[in-house]
Design an enzyme around this catalytic site. Structure first.
Site, PDB file in Angstrom:
ATOM      1  N   GLU A  93       0.961  -1.217  -0.077  1.00  0.00           N
ATOM      2  CA  GLU A  93       0.152   0.116   0.101  1.00  0.00           C
ATOM      3  C   GLU A  93       0.893   1.221  -0.071  1.00  0.00           C
ATOM      4  OE1 GLU A  93      -3.370  -2.568   2.324  1.00  0.00           O
ATOM      5  OE2 GLU A  93      -2.304  -0.809   3.371  1.00  0.00           O
ATOM      6  N   GLU A 142      -8.203   4.698   4.586  1.00  0.00           N
ATOM      7  CA  GLU A 142      -7.870   4.066   3.462  1.00  0.00           C
ATOM      8  C   GLU A 142      -7.892   5.032   2.034  1.00  0.00           C
ATOM      9  OE1 GLU A 142      -7.510   0.666   3.098  1.00  0.00           O
ATOM     10  OE2 GLU A 142      -8.331  -0.172   5.027  1.00  0.00           O
TER      11      GLU A 142
HETATM   12 ZN   LIG Z   1      -3.807  -2.175   4.637  1.00  0.00          ZN
END
Ligand SMILES: [Zn+2]
Length: 1158
Positions: free
Chosen positions: A853, A1032
């Site tokens: 990520e 996120e």
């Molecule tokens: Zn994650």
């Protein structure tokens, strides 16, 4: 006029009343002694039939609410023994149910009509000879009542079960058997048989009664006659073949080649495509046969691949035949022989010795796997033998109430939802963390007001085992070359030189990789040939690099190389990727979310994949890069691309040239694991410009990806960088993501994941000759880059800023995990100012626990830059809070190119409940630090862990709310005291007002069981931080706000990080300063402004329930799978059950078309 208008009405009333009168008479007759009144009953029913046949309104009258018409009719039908009366009533019912839609059928069903009809069918089948008209009527009516493909609520959903229980199945089968030439009767009987077969238990029973043989007698080669009949027979056959037992029977008797031959015949003769639906139905039968292993084998043996491939190829030009192409493609993909990946083992190439191995942990499990367990086992119909049992389970399949919408991942234990005021470690043990919080104890002298200045220099270990070979300015710039400098930045060019054969450096890989870059030394920059320097310095060549430092205040190539030297990787990398060295300048262009071209997946990619089987001689199958076998000579024929990923965060395990311009790529598993791969970062060279190259990453694991919804890969061209555009650019066309024919055993996959792999395929045309390009899943952000940025940030420190960098701990791999403290220096050393300084609430931020990520690191970079900036807002923010920041919770994972895990082979964001000091040091110490803060009365006001999300768009937050969790469950809430402060909503709400990428509607505040060991939930529950979040960020782009329709870039990610800080500043205004002094308390009344209760239903989106990992199951339905009925794949089940899943608005028409087919 007046009279004429009234006449029909009078007549109707008269007719209606007459019908009611007749019904009344009939009712009385039903109650009286029956035998004597046969004639009367016959007469009355005849009259009723006549009236309703001629006057529509009388039908309405009979069926109106409160009318007992249907009861009377049905009771007469049940009691009469008279054939004519029976026929009359069947005709009446036929009239009644033909129009009036579902409601009338509903009344009929609710009054028990189905059972009466079925009983009549069975009892009249005992009278010989059978009355054909009666059979015709009963079957026509049964067909009307039974459920159709387009399910309406009124049809009898228990029809199949009722038919079986009443013993009607065989009666209909016998009717079909004895009337094969009598199409008038055959059709309704077949239609009813088709309805019966919709129930799987019935299908088994019908198969035993010979229904299959009958269907194979009816279906046949092309004929223009009786196509309706044929269609029903084929659909019945397809339904029967859903039973594995029936499918086996059909395969055993050789019907697979028969069906293929019939299909070919129709394909050849139906030249005007008038009978597409019949052809589709034949394919439907073949498709169901291939649900069993035996069927797939029979398909291959019967040359099915070639037959369907050829017919489909001929269908491709005709758009209306798409359903045939799509179904054929589905069948071919199902039958494509499953292969294991072309690897010695799916375990990571690299293993890392752990200090100890937890019994029962993932690494212990990995070690205990039997050898060869990776081998493909086709278990997809392993349970064939237990068919009857499993089919009994589907008894209630036509019972609509069976579906579950309740997500059982939601935490329902109220006690677990309450904050646990517990102290995991005794305070004496926690006291050591005081050294990370010196600002609370430090004595400020006047000369401290420069800056704490305690930036820990990142140590360079002199004893690194392998010599570093890095293209540095120091060791490679020819001494006689002055870097050409332009007078006006920002495109001031610096230069470095790179040699093919470095003195005393034996590493062939490096020479190889650099050779790609310089090739013939003919690179010319700004019109200046670099041949001169090359000659002067022997076999060294010079390339110009952009001075990104001028464009990127936090970037410095030299400093980057310094940082790399201190970074320890498991493979002991000696190379540096050029994008990391040159740096990335955010693009000024808008990069729209890619629109998917028509038919990319089913028409182009799948067919090319299938050609591998059809024309195996066209396949090169040439390994051109292989980490498992590094000594293996890589063909250097000038015809193949050259690959490399032996650098920080690199992840490519193997590259296989499939065709001249097509490559299969395999990613490495996370270290000490045999799966987790999605992240990729690799280098490609030796390309031909202007040619379309197809790349297939063939071992993706997730069941869906934003690559199906407009996301592109990132590419960095070294030539472009040299030409002044050092940047990652979204690239690639014909991108899709679908299940492929590679597979692993479920044991090897730990029984958790599906056995299938997915392909991510993209096509790229390189623009430059002699280029070296890099591809990545998302904008890379290495650990060395973080260290460089921190070094640069510390240089930005002013007298006003209190900036301290500590080493939280050392990672398993021997790297330092930085911890930052940022706040404003106290105004003076007066008691008042020091006291204000120390009473600032703490904000705790972390990022990059998941190495794949990288977007989270860019967001963190934005936050850090904002915090260190000299803007008044930043100063005000620093004066408001003390920031504790761990910018990279998983350095080892990042360095080694992992996607999800640390070196322990575990997801660190599942270790917060009980972190192990040795195996999960960063989590252990981060949590301890939080415990220390809590123990000293400094529980953070906000905790936020930055993440990236691969399957959703926008930026959004997960938080924790007892109330919103309880609302989602069936738990009786009356006895729980649910006074909850809504303060957790404030920050997301503020962010949605300020940050263009942020979407409030994607936020969720539900506590899931599967998340109980994540940072967010543990910090909320155990540390007592009410505003504990996961933020996120999408990997793809936005579908709302200012960036709607655009892919996300580093500029937008960094902006998000900065806006997050501004949000914290506004949050300050919504919090009561008095309470902040005692911020263990929970109620912050001023936040009520933002607590609009009307927004509550919107804010809780059911789409954010999660089953595994920290991402929701995929939200977009797409037929990318080859096994639409693959019930063994856990990835599919929950999604299909969840009817609240929102379709992605960007899903294209191809997808919806495919959906409608299956
Ligand atoms: Zn994650």
């Amino acid at each position: 006029m007046w009279q004429e208008m009234n006449k029909p009405k009078m007549a109707t009333e008269k007719g209606a009343s007459r019908v009611l009168m007749l019904l009344g008479q009939l009712e009385r007759l039903n109650e009286g002694p029956k035998a004597s009144d046969t004639d009367a009953t016959r007469q009355i029913t005849g009259r009723i039939l006549h009236i309703i046949q001629t006057q529509e309104k009388t039908r309405k009258e009979m069926m109106s609410k409160g009318s007992s018409g249907m009861d009377v009719i049905l009771s007469t039908l049940e009691n009469t023994r008279d054939l004519q009366t029976t026929l009359n009533i069947l005709s009446i019912l036929n009239e009644l149910l033909t129009v009036g839609g579902g409601r009338r059928t509903g009344v009929f069903v609710s009054k028990g009509g189905t059972a009466i009809l079925l009983q009549l069918l069975v009892s009249s089948s005992k009278d010989l000879p059978l009355n054909e008209e009666l059979m015709l009527h009963i079957h026509s009516l049964l067909f009307k009542v039974g459920p159709k493909d387009d399910i309406t609520s009124s049809s009898d959903r228990k029809f199949g079960v009722k038919a079986r229980l009443n013993g009607a199945l065989n009666v209909t089968v016998n009717q079909v058997k004895h009337n094969l030439q009598n199409h008038k009767l055959l059709l309704p009987c077949l239609q009813v048989l088709r309805v019966y077969s919709g129930n799987l238990v019935n299908a088994v029973s019908l198969g035993k009664s010979g229904a299959l043989e009958l269907m194979f007698e009816i279906i046949g080669p092309f004929s223009k006659k009786s196509t309706t009949l044929l269609k029903v027979a084929l659909d019945t056959l397809a339904a029967l073949l859903k039973s594995k037992m029936n499918a086996r029977w059909a395969v055993d008797r050789g019907y697979m080649p028969t069906l293929l031959a019939i299909y070919q015949d129709w394909h050849r003769n139906d030249t005007r495509h008038r009978h597409m639906i019949i052809r589709k139905s034949i394919l439907g039968c073949i498709k169901n046969l291939t649900n069993i292993k035996l069927g797939r084998k029979a398909f291959i043996d019967a040359n099915g691949m070639r037959i369907l491939y050829n017919t489909s190829t001929e269908c491709l030009p005709v758009r209306t035949l798409d359903p045939l192409v799509n179904t054929s493609s589905l069948i071919m993909r199902k039958c494509f022989p499953k292969n294991r990946l072309p690897l010695p083992t799916i375990k990571s190439v690299y293993q890392y010795p752990l200090p100890h191995i937890l019994a029962g942990g993932p690494v212990a499990q990995l070690h205990s796997l039997p050898p060869g367990v990776d081998d493909v086992v086709d278990e997809s119909d392993e349970n064939e033998g237990t068919e009857v049992d499993t089919e009994n389970d589907t008894e209630n399949e036509d019972d609509e109430t069976g579906h579950k919408t309740q997500n059982d991942d939601i935490e329902t234990d109220i006690n677990k939802l309450r904050p646990r005021q517990m102290q995991a470690r005794p305070f004496d043990e926690l006291r050591v963390y005081e050294r990370f919080c010196l600002e609370f104890t430090q004595y400020f002298k006047v000369n401290d007001f420069q800056s704490p200045g305690s930036v820990t220099p990142l140590s360079v270990d002199p004893n690194l085992h392998n010599p570093l070979i890095i293209p540095t300015k120091q060791n490679r710039r020819p001494k006689n070359i002055q870097p050409p400098r332009s007078n006006d930045p920002p495109l001031d060019l610096d230069s470095i030189s790179i040699s093919k054969a470095l003195e005393g450096k034996p590493d062939p890989d490096l020479a190889c990789s650099l050779g790609r870059l310089v090739l013939d030394g003919e690179i010319s920059v700004n019109g200046e040939s670099v041949n001169g320097p090359q000659e002067e310095s022997g076999d060294q060549a010079v390339i110009e690099v952009p001075d990104t430092a001028a464009l990127l205040p936090l970037h410095d190539p030299d400093l980057y190389l310094e940082m790399v030297k201190g970074t320890r990787s498991v493979p002991a990398y000696t190379e540096v990727a050029y994008p990391d060295y040159f740096g990335h300048v955010a693009l000024n262009l808008r990069e729209p979310i890619l629109e998917r071209a028509y038919g990319v997946q089913s028409r182009t990619k799948i067919f090319q994949d299938i050609e591998r089987l059809i024309h195996p001689s066209d396949i090169l199958d040439r390994v051109v890069y292989d980490l498992d076998n590094q000594s293996c000579p890589i063909p250097d024929n000038g015809e193949s691309l050259k690959f490399n990923s032996k650098f920080e965060s690199g992840n490519l395990r193997k590259a296989i040239q499939i065709r001249k311009f097509e490559y299969d790529l395999i990613l490495n598993s996370d270290i000490n694991s045999n799966h987790y791969h999605q992240w990729f970062y690799f280098e490609v060279g030796n390309m031909r410009p202007g040619v379309r190259y197809r790349f297939n990453i063939i071992n993706c694991e997730k069941s869906n990806s934003q690559f199906n919804y407009g996301m592109q890969v990132l590419m960095y061209s070294v030539q472009e960088a040299i030409n002044g555009s050092p940047q990652w650019v979204r690239t690639g066309s014909d991108i899709c993501y679908y299940k492929n024919h590679f597979s692993r055993s479920s044991i090897a996959a730990g029984g958790q994941k599906g056995k299938s792999y997915f392909s991510m395929t993209f096509t790229v045309t390189f623009q430059q000759k002699d280029d070296v390009c890099y591809f990545a899943y998302h904008y890379p952000y290495t650990y060395s880059m973080l260290k460089m940025h921190l070094q640069k940030l510390s240089g930005m420190c002013t007298n006003e800023i209190y900036y301290r960098q500590d080493e939280l701990c050392e990672t398993l791999g021997g790297n330092s995990c930085p911890l930052l403290t940022i706040t404003a220096m106290p105004e003076s050393s007066s008691n008042e100012h020091i006291s204000q300084f120390r009473s600032r609430p703490v904000v705790f931020l972390s990022s990059r626990v998941h190495p794949g990520e990288t977007n989270s690191s860019w967001v963190m970079k934005g936050s850090l830059e904002f915090l260190m900036s000299c803007s008044p807002q930043a100063q005000s923010l620093r004066e408001s809070y003390i920031f504790k920041i761990i910018p990279m919770l998983n350095p080892d994972g990042v360095i080694n190119g992992n996607h999800r895990c640390s070196l322990s082979g575990e997801d660190l964001n599942r270790q917060w409940q009980n972190p192990n000091a040795e195996l999960h040091p960063t989590i252990y110490h981060a949590k301890s630090l939080l415990q220390y803060l809590r123990a000293t009365g400094r529980t953070p006001l906000v905790f936020c862990d930055y993440h990236g999300h691969s399957r959703k768009k926008n930026v959004f937050m997960y938080g924790c709310s007892v109330k919103e969790t309880v609302w989602q469950t069936n738990v009786n809430t009356s006895n729980c005291d649910l006074h909850e402060d809504l303060g957790y909503r404030t920050l997301p709400k503020l962010l949605s007002q300020m940050a263009p990428a942020f979407s409030l509607s994607s936020c969720s505040f539900v506590v899931e069981r599967s998340k109980e060991a994540t940072a967010r939930v543990v910090v909320w529950r155990e540390i007592g931080v009410q505003r504990s979040y996961t933020m996120e960020s999408t990997l793809c782009g936005c579908d709302q706000g200012k960036y709607k329709g655009l892919q996300i870039g580093t500029r937008e990610l960094e902006e998000m990080g900065a806006q997050f800080c501004v949000g914290l500043l506004r949050l300050r205004r919504f919090t009561n300063p008095l309470e902040l002094h005692n911020h263990n308390s929970h109620l912050l009344d001023m936040e009520n402004d933002l607590k609009d209760p009307r927004s509550i239903p919107n804010i809780t989106s059911p789409t954010t329930y999660v089953l595994e990992e920290d991402e929701p199951a995929f939200l977009e339905e797409v037929d990318y799978s080859a096994e639409s009925n693959d019930e063994n794949d856990p990835d599919f089940e929950p999604d299909l059950q969840d009817n609240r899943v929102l379709p992605d608005p960007s899903s294209d028409s191809e997808i919806s078309r495919q959906d409608s087919l299956t």
